[in-house]
Write a protein that holds these residues in place. Structure first.
Motif, PDB file in Angstrom:
ATOM      1  N   LEU A  18       0.883  -1.222   0.020  1.00 45.94           N
ATOM      2  CA  LEU A  18       0.045   0.168   0.087  1.00 45.94           C
ATOM      3  C   LEU A  18       0.958   1.262   0.006  1.00 45.94           C
ATOM      4  N   TYR A  25       2.375   4.663   1.251  1.00 42.71           N
ATOM      5  CA  TYR A  25       2.424   5.226   2.464  1.00 42.71           C
ATOM      6  C   TYR A  25       3.499   6.359   2.815  1.00 42.71           C
ATOM      7  N   VAL A  78      -1.299   5.521   5.446  1.00 41.37           N
ATOM      8  CA  VAL A  78      -1.515   4.961   3.937  1.00 41.37           C
ATOM      9  C   VAL A  78      -2.313   5.749   3.185  1.00 41.37           C
ATOM     10  N   GLU A  79      -2.149   5.645   1.776  1.00 41.13           N
ATOM     11  CA  GLU A  79      -2.721   6.439   0.727  1.00 41.13           C
ATOM     12  C   GLU A  79      -3.784   5.513  -0.030  1.00 41.13           C
ATOM     13  N   THR A  80      -5.152   5.736   0.396  1.00 39.30           N
ATOM     14  CA  THR A  80      -6.145   4.999   0.071  1.00 39.30           C
ATOM     15  C   THR A  80      -7.564   5.753  -0.070  1.00 39.30           C
ATOM     16  N   GLU A  81      -8.536   5.086  -0.963  1.00 36.09           N
ATOM     17  CA  GLU A  81      -9.528   5.823  -1.031  1.00 36.09           C
ATOM     18  C   GLU A  81     -10.727   4.899  -0.351  1.00 36.09           C
ATOM     19  N   LYS A  82     -10.311   3.374  -0.143  1.00 35.03           N
ATOM     20  CA  LYS A  82     -11.436   2.740   0.385  1.00 35.03           C
ATOM     21  C   LYS A  82     -10.620   2.138   1.728  1.00 35.03           C
ATOM     22  N   PRO A 113      -8.818  -0.173   3.707  1.00 38.91           N
ATOM     23  CA  PRO A 113      -7.661  -1.327   3.168  1.00 38.91           C
ATOM     24  C   PRO A 113      -8.167  -2.506   3.705  1.00 38.91           C
ATOM     25  N   ASP A 167      -3.940  -6.613   3.070  1.00 38.42           N
ATOM     26  CA  ASP A 167      -2.923  -5.749   2.436  1.00 38.42           C
ATOM     27  C   ASP A 167      -2.303  -4.926   3.497  1.00 38.42           C
ATOM     28  N   THR A 203       1.876  -5.074   3.768  1.00 35.81           N
ATOM     29  CA  THR A 203       2.669  -3.566   3.907  1.00 35.81           C
ATOM     30  C   THR A 203       3.538  -3.921   5.358  1.00 35.81           C
ATOM     31  N   LEU A 251      -5.371   6.194   8.404  1.00 41.46           N
ATOM     32  CA  LEU A 251      -5.877   6.685   7.304  1.00 41.46           C
ATOM     33  C   LEU A 251      -6.063   7.992   6.916  1.00 41.46           C
TER      34      LEU A 251
END
Length: 295
Positions: free
Chosen positions: A24, A26, A48-52, A54, A58, A62, A83
Motif C-alpha cells: 500500500l 504510505y 496509508v494512501e487509499t480511497e477505500k 484497506p 494488505d 505492507t 488512514l
C-alpha cells in the motif's frame, strides 16, 4: 559504527528500499527509538494512501515489508497505521507488533474511525458489496407433521415432511398440557425434546410416553417448598392429550450452508407457520394425540 551510526544506517536503508517494495502506498509520519540497542524498541506511525478501507491482508503485507526493510533487528517493532484525514495524534486505525520471530499482534480499532469520513466510506463499501451479491427471494417453506400411536403401548411415531433444505435443524418437542391451581395459563410438562436434522426432506422419530420424570420433578419442587402430596402439588388438572410440535428457528444453531439459504434471521423464510419471536422468525406446526396420563 556505534549505536547512533547504526540507527542512521537503518533509517537510510529503510528510506532507500520502501519506495519500491511496499504494497500500500504510505508515508512515515513519526518514528521513535526507545531503549538501548540490546533492549531496543521502535515505534513508527504511517499513513496509508487509499480511497477505500484497506483489506486486513494488505495492511499486514505492507507492515511485513516495512519490518523486513531494516527493522528486524529491533526486539520490538510497533507500527501504527492511520488512514487519510485521521488525526495522527489520536488512536490509529490499526496497530501491529513484531518481535524477532515476526508478526505477534494485529488489531483493527473500529472505534478510531467513528464519526469520520471513513464511517460513511465503510457503509458505502458494504452497500456496494450487497448490490453485487445475487438477489435472493423469500421462499415459502412447509412443515407437515404426522403423529401415530403405536398399538398396545405408550409409544408414538413422528414423521415430519418438509421442503426446508437438508441439514436444517428442527426441534421436536413432545409435551403434556396441565394447569396449576388458581391459574388459567396452560403449561406443559416436557416429555421429550430433541434437535433433529432434516435428511431427504424428512425426519422420523419414535418416543415412549413416560410422565414420571416431569411429574415427579414438579412434585419434588413442591416438597422442597413444604407442600403436602395430598394437595396434589401445584396441579389443578392434567390433560389426557399429548402435544407434539416441530419448530424451525434461526435461534436453533444451523449449519452455514443452511444459513446461506434461509438467512441469519430467517429473512428468506415465509409460510403459514411463520411468526415472530425475538430477532428471528420461528416456523412451527403442532399435532395432538390422546395418551392418558400415568405417573
Amino acid at each position: 559504527m556505534g549505536i547512533k551510526g547504526s540507527v542512521q544506517f537503518l533509517i537510510v536503508l529503510f528510506s532507500a528500499t520502501n519506495l519500491f517494495s511496499d504494497i500500500l502506498p504510505y508515508k512515515i509520519i513519526d518514528r521513535q527509538v526507545l531503549g538501548s540497542f540490546v533492549s531496543s524498541k521502535i515505534i513508527m506511525k504511517i499513513m496509508v494512501e487509499t480511497e477505500k478501507l484497506p483489506l486486513e491482508e494488505d495492511i499486514k503485507e505492507t507492515a511485513k515489508k516495512i519490518w523486513h526493510e531494516g527493522n528486524t533487528l529491533w526486539n520490538n517493532f510497533t507500527l501504527f497505521v492511520y488512514l487519510p484525514e485521521m488525526n495522527n495524534e489520536g488512536a490509529a486505525y490499526c496497530f501491529l507488533e513484531f518481535g524477532h520471530s515476526g508478526l505477534q499482534n494485529f488489531q483493527i480499532q473500529e472505534f478510531s474511525i467513528k464519526e469520520t469520513i471513513w464511517t460513511q466510506k465503510k457503509e458505502k463499501d458494504v452497500e456496494e458489496i450487497k448490490e453485487k451479491e445475487p438477489k435472493r427471494q423469500v421462499l415459502e417453506y412447509t412443515l407437515a407433521l404426522k403423529v401415530k400411536k403405536k398399538k398396545k403401548s405408550r409409544g408414538i411415531d413422528i414423521l415430519v415432511v418438509t421442503n426446508f433444505p437438508d441439514s436444517t435443524n428442527l426441534e421436536l418437542t413432545v409435551a403434556r398440557p396441565y394447569y396449576q391451581r388458581g391459574k388459567d395459563e396452560e403449561l406443559f410438562g416436557i416429555l421429550n425434546e430433541e434437535v433433529c436434522r432434516v435428511k431427504g426432506g424428512r425426519i422420523e422419530r419414535s418416543y415412549t410416553i413416560n410422565d414420571g420424570k416431569w411429574y415427579y420433578k414438579i412434585m419434588n419442587q413442591n416438597e422442597d417448598l413444604g407442600k403436602k402430596e395430598e394437595d396434589f402439588a401445584r396441579f389443578k388438572s392434567i390433560s389426557p392429550r399429548v402435544k407434539v410440535y416441530a419448530t424451525y428457528s434461526p435461534e436453533i444453531e444451523q449449519p452455514l450452508s443452511v444459513v446461506n439459504i434461509l438467512g441469519k434471521n430467517a429473512e428468506y423464510v415465509a409460510g403459514k407457520g411463520t411468526g415472530k419471536i425475538g430477532y428471528g422468525k420461528p416456523y412451527s406446526v403442532e399435532k395432538f394425540t390422546e395418551i392418558h396420563f400415568e405417573r
